[in-house]
Write an enzyme that holds these catalytic residues in place. Structure first.
Site, PDB file in Angstrom:
ATOM      1  N   LYS A 134       0.815  -1.217   0.000  1.00  0.00           N
ATOM      2  CA  LYS A 134       0.000   0.000   0.000  1.00  0.00           C
ATOM      3  C   LYS A 134       0.853   1.273   0.000  1.00  0.00           C
ATOM      4  O   LYS A 134       0.571   2.216  -0.735  1.00  0.00           O
ATOM      5  CB  LYS A 134      -0.942   0.005   1.209  1.00  0.00           C
ATOM      6  CG  LYS A 134      -2.074  -1.015   1.086  1.00  0.00           C
ATOM      7  CD  LYS A 134      -3.065  -0.887   2.240  1.00  0.00           C
ATOM      8  CE  LYS A 134      -4.188  -1.887   2.055  1.00  0.00           C
ATOM      9  NZ  LYS A 134      -5.247  -1.733   3.061  1.00  0.00           N
TER      10      LYS A 134
ATOM     11  N   ASP B 198     -10.454   2.350   1.717  1.00  0.00           N
ATOM     12  CA  ASP B 198     -10.602   1.660   3.010  1.00  0.00           C
ATOM     13  C   ASP B 198     -11.507   2.429   3.990  1.00  0.00           C
ATOM     14  O   ASP B 198     -12.482   1.886   4.509  1.00  0.00           O
ATOM     15  CB  ASP B 198      -9.230   1.445   3.659  1.00  0.00           C
ATOM     16  CG  ASP B 198      -8.527   0.204   3.116  1.00  0.00           C
ATOM     17  OD1 ASP B 198      -9.215  -0.741   2.694  1.00  0.00           O
ATOM     18  OD2 ASP B 198      -7.276   0.188   3.122  1.00  0.00           O
TER      19      ASP B 198
HETATM   20  N1  LIG Z   1     -11.960  -5.001   7.555  1.00  0.00           N
HETATM   21  C1  LIG Z   1     -11.128  -4.533   6.653  1.00  0.00           C
HETATM   22  O1  LIG Z   1     -11.478  -4.295   5.487  1.00  0.00           O
HETATM   23  C2  LIG Z   1      -9.692  -4.268   7.064  1.00  0.00           C
HETATM   24  C3  LIG Z   1      -8.852  -3.500   6.235  1.00  0.00           C
HETATM   25  C4  LIG Z   1      -7.545  -3.250   6.657  1.00  0.00           C
HETATM   26  C5  LIG Z   1      -7.098  -3.771   7.863  1.00  0.00           C
HETATM   27  N2  LIG Z   1      -7.934  -4.516   8.635  1.00  0.00           N
HETATM   28  C6  LIG Z   1      -7.489  -5.059   9.919  1.00  0.00           C
HETATM   29  O2  LIG Z   1      -7.057  -3.979  10.729  1.00  0.00           O
HETATM   30  C7  LIG Z   1      -6.031  -4.411  11.605  1.00  0.00           C
HETATM   31  C8  LIG Z   1      -4.841  -3.468  11.531  1.00  0.00           C
HETATM   32  O3  LIG Z   1      -4.260  -3.543  10.248  1.00  0.00           O
HETATM   33  P1  LIG Z   1      -3.137  -2.486   9.786  1.00  0.00           P
HETATM   34  O4  LIG Z   1      -2.841  -2.794   8.370  1.00  0.00           O
HETATM   35  O5  LIG Z   1      -3.526  -1.102  10.149  1.00  0.00           O
HETATM   36  O6  LIG Z   1      -1.895  -2.929  10.700  1.00  0.00           O
HETATM   37  P2  LIG Z   1      -0.587  -2.075  11.057  1.00  0.00           P
HETATM   38  O7  LIG Z   1      -0.351  -1.032  10.019  1.00  0.00           O
HETATM   39  O8  LIG Z   1       0.467  -3.060  11.359  1.00  0.00           O
HETATM   40  O9  LIG Z   1      -0.974  -1.293  12.415  1.00  0.00           O
HETATM   41  C9  LIG Z   1      -1.243  -2.003  13.583  1.00  0.00           C
HETATM   42  C10 LIG Z   1      -1.615  -1.046  14.715  1.00  0.00           C
HETATM   43  O10 LIG Z   1      -2.029  -1.835  15.818  1.00  0.00           O
HETATM   44  C11 LIG Z   1      -1.227  -1.519  16.937  1.00  0.00           C
HETATM   45  N3  LIG Z   1      -0.922  -2.751  17.685  1.00  0.00           N
HETATM   46  C12 LIG Z   1      -0.381  -3.881  17.193  1.00  0.00           C
HETATM   47  N4  LIG Z   1      -0.258  -4.787  18.162  1.00  0.00           N
HETATM   48  C13 LIG Z   1      -0.724  -4.219  19.305  1.00  0.00           C
HETATM   49  C14 LIG Z   1      -0.845  -4.663  20.636  1.00  0.00           C
HETATM   50  N5  LIG Z   1      -0.452  -5.887  21.024  1.00  0.00           N
HETATM   51  N6  LIG Z   1      -1.373  -3.810  21.548  1.00  0.00           N
HETATM   52  C15 LIG Z   1      -1.767  -2.584  21.177  1.00  0.00           C
HETATM   53  N7  LIG Z   1      -1.662  -2.100  19.914  1.00  0.00           N
HETATM   54  C16 LIG Z   1      -1.146  -2.921  18.994  1.00  0.00           C
HETATM   55  C17 LIG Z   1       0.013  -0.892  16.404  1.00  0.00           C
HETATM   56  O11 LIG Z   1       0.532  -0.047  17.410  1.00  0.00           O
HETATM   57  P3  LIG Z   1       2.017   0.600  17.306  1.00  0.00           P
HETATM   58  O12 LIG Z   1       1.849   1.790  16.413  1.00  0.00           O
HETATM   59  O13 LIG Z   1       2.328   0.946  18.695  1.00  0.00           O
HETATM   60  O14 LIG Z   1       2.908  -0.471  16.722  1.00  0.00           O
HETATM   61  C18 LIG Z   1      -0.506  -0.153  15.183  1.00  0.00           C
HETATM   62  O15 LIG Z   1      -1.024   1.099  15.538  1.00  0.00           O
HETATM   63  C19 LIG Z   1      -5.714  -5.863  11.200  1.00  0.00           C
HETATM   64  O16 LIG Z   1      -6.398  -6.732  12.058  1.00  0.00           O
HETATM   65  C20 LIG Z   1      -6.279  -5.958   9.804  1.00  0.00           C
HETATM   66  O17 LIG Z   1      -6.676  -7.271   9.472  1.00  0.00           O
HETATM   67  C21 LIG Z   1      -9.234  -4.770   8.251  1.00  0.00           C
END
Ligand SMILES: NC(=O)c1ccc[n+]([C@@H]2O[C@H](COP(=O)([O-])OP(=O)(O)OC[C@H]3O[C@@H](n4cnc5c(N)ncnc54)[C@H](OP(=O)(O)O)[C@@H]3O)[C@@H](O)[C@H]2O)c1
Length: 309
Positions: A87, A123
């Protein structure tokens, strides 16, 4: 927008056409990609719309984004859905970006044209559309809280602010990323904590905490948080969305529902962001109900997600 072909009302699902040499091809690039529901959603839409289009997955490993975009353009691929880890690289490679994709620095949808690729991001708009249609919740004038500051959270924060939310509170583990995400909310944004949850009308988990097979720590030794946000702070009258859809119901969702909140998973966002991609590629209205059913969501409008009280 115009709808090509007849609008079906019930009856058996339309047959997918066998692809031929004349078929228009779109796809999803990512790694991993085999699990992606995007081709199913796109192909359901194309079949329902009577279009001779097909969508498939292309596994493109990190570092080969530029080659993939050049190759796909040379092959006449009309559109690409973009997922991890491409992305952000796509946003740097493509010059023609929508203002939103440029602000987010992330592209989840590429539209092919004579002049090359145009990068968009559907998104956040997908989540807002799902909230309005599935949860009967319009963010306008409401207090919203987003847990997380990664790619998904950033798109949601920008979309909620853009939809007229009265307040967008960003709650994140690391302060630096929270500050960067906050910039996307404009004047209605502020950094907060779990203590802000009881006063929020909408609470969104945009972290992977609770995802099946997901690693949530930054190191193997780091303990995994049990909840994205303490569910005892949630209550009836709130809309709670977990962007996770695998599993269909996370422990956090179950706990939030137990507190009386109205709870949904991430399927609605998934369906609507894919529908917006179909609309961007075809210029036609996507068949939302059929797409929703294709991923096991039953009837979308006004109904809770599967398995969720
Ligand atoms: N439904 C949909 O269409 C859709 C679309 C996109 C994503 N998603 C879902 O959204 C979620 C996030 O995806 P992403 O792409 O944004 O991931 P990402 O870019 O890796 O970001 C993850 C975020 O979660 C935080 N985090 C991770 N582990 C944590 C923990 N143990 N405790 C507290 N905070 C934590 C991180 O905090 P830090 O900044 O401190 O590392 C970061 O802010 C995933 O589950 C993904 O499957 C769903």
């Amino acid at each position: 927008m115009t709808v090509p072909g007849p609008i079906r009302d019930g009856g058996p699902p339309p047959r997918h056409r066998e692809p031929s040499a004349a078929t228009t091809v779109v796809g999803v690039i990512g790694d991993p990609v085999a699990h992606s529901l995007s081709p199913l959603l796109h192909n359901t839409a194309f079949a329902e719309m009577g279009l001779d289009w097909v969508s498939t997955g292309f596994r493109v490993v990190a570092g080969r984004t530029a080659e993939a975009l050049v190759g796909a353009m040379a092959l006449g691929i009309r559109g690409l859905s973009v997922t991890m880890p491409h992305k952000e690289p796509v946003a740097e490679l493509v010059e023609d970006l929508s203002p939103l994709a440029a602000r987010l620095g992330a592209v989840n949808c590429l539209v092919g044209g004579r002049a090359g690729w145009r990068g968009e991001n559907t998104d956040g708009a997908g989540l807002v559309a799902a909230l309005r249609r599935g949860d009967r919740f319009d963010p306008a004038g409401h207090r919203c809280l987003v847990v997380g500051a990664g790619g998904a959270a950033r798109s949601v924060i920008a979309a909620l602010a853009g939809a007229g939310a009265a307040e967008v509170v960003v709650v994140n583990r690391s302060a630096a990323r929270a500050r960067a995400a906050l910039a996307l909310a404009g004047p209605v944004g502020r950094i907060g904590g779990a203590e802000d949850a009881p006063d929020s009308d909408l609470v969104v988990n945009a972290t992977p905490v609770g995802m099946a097979g997901g690693r949530t720590g930054t190191a193997d030794t780091e303990p995994v948080a049990p909840w994205p946000l303490d569910p005892s702070r949630l209550h009836a009258g709130q809309v709670v969305v977990d962007l996770i859809y695998h599993p269909a119901e996370t422990a956090w969702m179950e706990a939030a529902a137990g507190q009386g909140a109205s709870v949904s998973n991430g399927l609605g966002m998934l369906v609507h962001q894919a529908a917006l991609q179909v609309a961007a590629w075809t210029g036609a209205e996507p068949p939302l109900e059929a797409m929703w059913r294709a991923v096991g969501g039953g009837s979308h409008a006004g109904h809770p997600s599967p398995g969720v009280a």
